[in-house]
Structure formats: structure tokens, C-alpha cells
Design an enzyme around this catalytic site. Structure first.
Site, PDB file in Angstrom:
ATOM      1  CG  ASP A 123      -2.120   0.892   1.060  1.00  0.00           C
ATOM      2  OD1 ASP A 123      -2.322   1.418  -0.047  1.00  0.00           O
ATOM      3  OD2 ASP A 123      -2.855   1.079   2.049  1.00  0.00           O
TER       4      ASP A 123
ATOM      5  CG  ASN B 253      -7.668  -2.340  -5.456  1.00  0.00           C
ATOM      6  OD1 ASN B 253      -6.764  -3.136  -5.176  1.00  0.00           O
ATOM      7  ND2 ASN B 253      -7.900  -1.262  -4.714  1.00  0.00           N
TER       8      ASN B 253
HETATM    9  C1  IPE Z   1      -1.345   0.120  -3.554  1.00  0.00           C
HETATM   10  O1  IPE Z   1      -1.190   1.498  -3.540  1.00  0.00           O
HETATM   11  C2  IPE Z   1      -1.561  -0.438  -4.931  1.00  0.00           C
HETATM   12  C3  IPE Z   1      -2.888  -1.034  -5.182  1.00  0.00           C
HETATM   13  C4  IPE Z   1      -3.847  -1.123  -4.317  1.00  0.00           C
HETATM   14  C5  IPE Z   1      -3.142  -1.566  -6.513  1.00  0.00           C
HETATM   15  P1  IPE Z   1      -2.415   2.485  -3.540  1.00  0.00           P
HETATM   16  O2  IPE Z   1      -2.786   2.784  -4.936  1.00  0.00           O
HETATM   17  O3  IPE Z   1      -3.530   1.941  -2.686  1.00  0.00           O
HETATM   18  O4  IPE Z   1      -1.778   3.774  -2.872  1.00  0.00           O
HETATM   19  P2  IPE Z   1      -2.469   4.863  -1.920  1.00  0.00           P
HETATM   20  O5  IPE Z   1      -3.176   4.125  -0.814  1.00  0.00           O
HETATM   21  O6  IPE Z   1      -3.415   5.652  -2.766  1.00  0.00           O
HETATM   22  O7  IPE Z   1      -1.328   5.671  -1.407  1.00  0.00           O
HETATM   23 MG    MG Z   2      -4.086   2.270  -0.756  1.00  0.00          MG
END
Ligand code: IPE
Ligand code: MG
Length: 227
Positions: free
Chosen positions: A2, A50
């Protein structure tokens, strides 16, 4: 894994640049784990939730998946790593799905470590599927409801070939589980670090492992019983 978005934002860059840089951390952690003799590493790459992100970001993440699979097959072969995947893989775009299956097939004889990618993975969905399958089996008299125990449930999870989680690492300072392996982490040690995923390096994995080594895993017993 994350913190890709925040990493990019801090630098005034697009979120996708954070995702791109996150792939370097993936390579580091995969390599370091194999070097240390860790048998199983599971990466939460993309959750069922996601899919609700902006379409352009989802597309970019899927592209990155394909690109990484093509590029990292060598890392997998060089380190004798078997690739596996859990989740609703049919939801992946066709090219990502077929590339994934190809790399899984090419690495299936490798046995130093199993690297499992959680893709379009959600623990609640996984558990719902288990309940459906088991209730069907009961209905069709394949099993009796009395015979349902932990081992039967384990055998119906995506993770049927994996042991319970020993250590769960979450980066970026968030202290939650976010629908990841809920059943399988019942006795996992949890490790939270403020480091954003694109900054996570081998040394950070070592820190997590050292912290893990200093935990006392009692599994409900007393400390005295263990020694
Ligand atoms: C993790 O980073 C990658 C995925 C979930 C695909 P994020 O995209 O969740 O990063 P933040 O939480 O916005 O910083
Ligand atoms: Mg994230």
C-alpha cells in the site's frame, strides 16, 4: 502493498508512476524472500474493491501486471520460484489472464518458493464461495454437515495449497486488513510500517522478519507451556 498513490503524490507525480515504482519493490521482496528460503510469499496486488477505482488507473494496473509478468519470468526462473494466483481470475482482462496462466504454467516445476499473487481477490468473496460449494456438497449428499471442520474449509479456499499466514506486512501506515485472507490470518503476526510501498526495500523486509522473530506465538497457550 500500500502507498503507491501517496508516494507519487508526495513527489507531484501521477498515481500510475507510484504503481510503476512499486514493481521495483515487488522484485526486491520476491528476490529477498527466495534468498532467505521463505517457502511462501503472497502479494495482495489487486482487490475485488480495486475495480471501483477510476477506469484509467485500473487499465494501467492491468497493463503493469502484463508487463511485469513478461519481464519478471526470468527472475522467477533464476530463483526457482513457482508462480500462483488467487482471486476471481476470470475478471481479469483477457490478455492479463492468459499471460498469468502462461507464467504459472512455465514455472510450475519450480519448487524453492511459491509466489502467489492475489488478483481480483476478496476474502469475503472467497468465503462466500466456500459456503456455496459446501452447501451444494451437503445438498447432494457428498458430505454431511457434521463433517465440516477447519480442514474441509481450508481445502475449499483459494489458498488450499498454502499454509496459514505466519506474518502479514502492510505498508504505508494503514492499520487494517482490507479483506485479505481473513480466515488464513487467524494466528498471523501483524506488522505495520509507515514506509510507502515504492520505498520498501530488502532491508525493510529484514526489519519485518526480525520483528517477527521476536514475537512469541502462543496460539492460545501460556508462555510457560511453550518452553
Ligand atoms: C497500492 O497502492 C496499490 C494497489 C492497491 C493496486 P495504492 O494505490 O492503494 O496507494 P495509496 O493508498 O493511494 O497511497
Ligand atoms: Mg491504498
Amino acid at each position: 502493498m500500500d502507498g503507491n498513490g501517496r508516494w507519487a503524490k508526495q513527489k507531484g507525480l501521477l498515481r500510475v508512476v507510484g504503481h510503476e515504482n512499486g514493481t521495483k519493490s515487488v522484485r526486491e521482496v520476491v528476490e529477498a524472500s527466495a534468498e532467505l528460503g521463505i517457502k511462501n510469499l503472497t502479494l495482495y496486488a489487486f482487490s475485488t474493491e480495486n475495480w471501483n477505482r477510476p477506469k484509467i488507473e485500473v487499465q494501467k494496473l492491468m497493463k503493469l501486471l502484463v508487463k511485469s509478468l513478461k519481464k519478471e519470468i526470468k527472475t522467477l526462473q533464476d530463483n526457482n520460484i513457482k508462480l500462483s494466483a488467487i482471486g476471481n481470475l476470470n475478471d481479469l482482462p483477457k490478455n492479463a489472464h492468459s499471460e498469468l496462466l502462461e507464467v504459472i504454467d512455465k514455472t510450475k516445476e519450480n519448487n524453492a518458493m511459491t509466489l502467489t499473487l492475489a488478483l481480483s481477490y476478496g476474502s469475503r468473496e472467497e468465503l462466500i464461495n466456500v459456503v456455496k460449494e459446501l452447501s451444494n456438497k451437503v445438498k447432494n449428499n457428498i458430505i454431511s454437515s457434521d463433517s465440516i471442520d477447519e480442514s474441509i474449509i481450508n481445502k475449499h479456499l483459494y489458498t488450499q495449497n498454502l499454509p496459514d499466514v505466519d506474518l502479514l506486512i502492510r505498508t504505508s501506515g494503514e492499520q487494517r486488513i482490507s479483506n485479505f485472507l481473513l480466515w488464513q490470518i487467524a494466528y498471523a503476526e501483524l506488522y505495520f510500517t509507515p514506509i510507502l510501498w515504492p520505498d520498501f526495500r530488502k532491508a525493510d523486509l529484514y526489519d519485518a522478519l526480525i520483528a517477527y522473530q521476536n514475537r512469541e506465538r502462543r496460539f492460545g497457550k501460556t508462555s510457560e507451556q511453550l518452553s
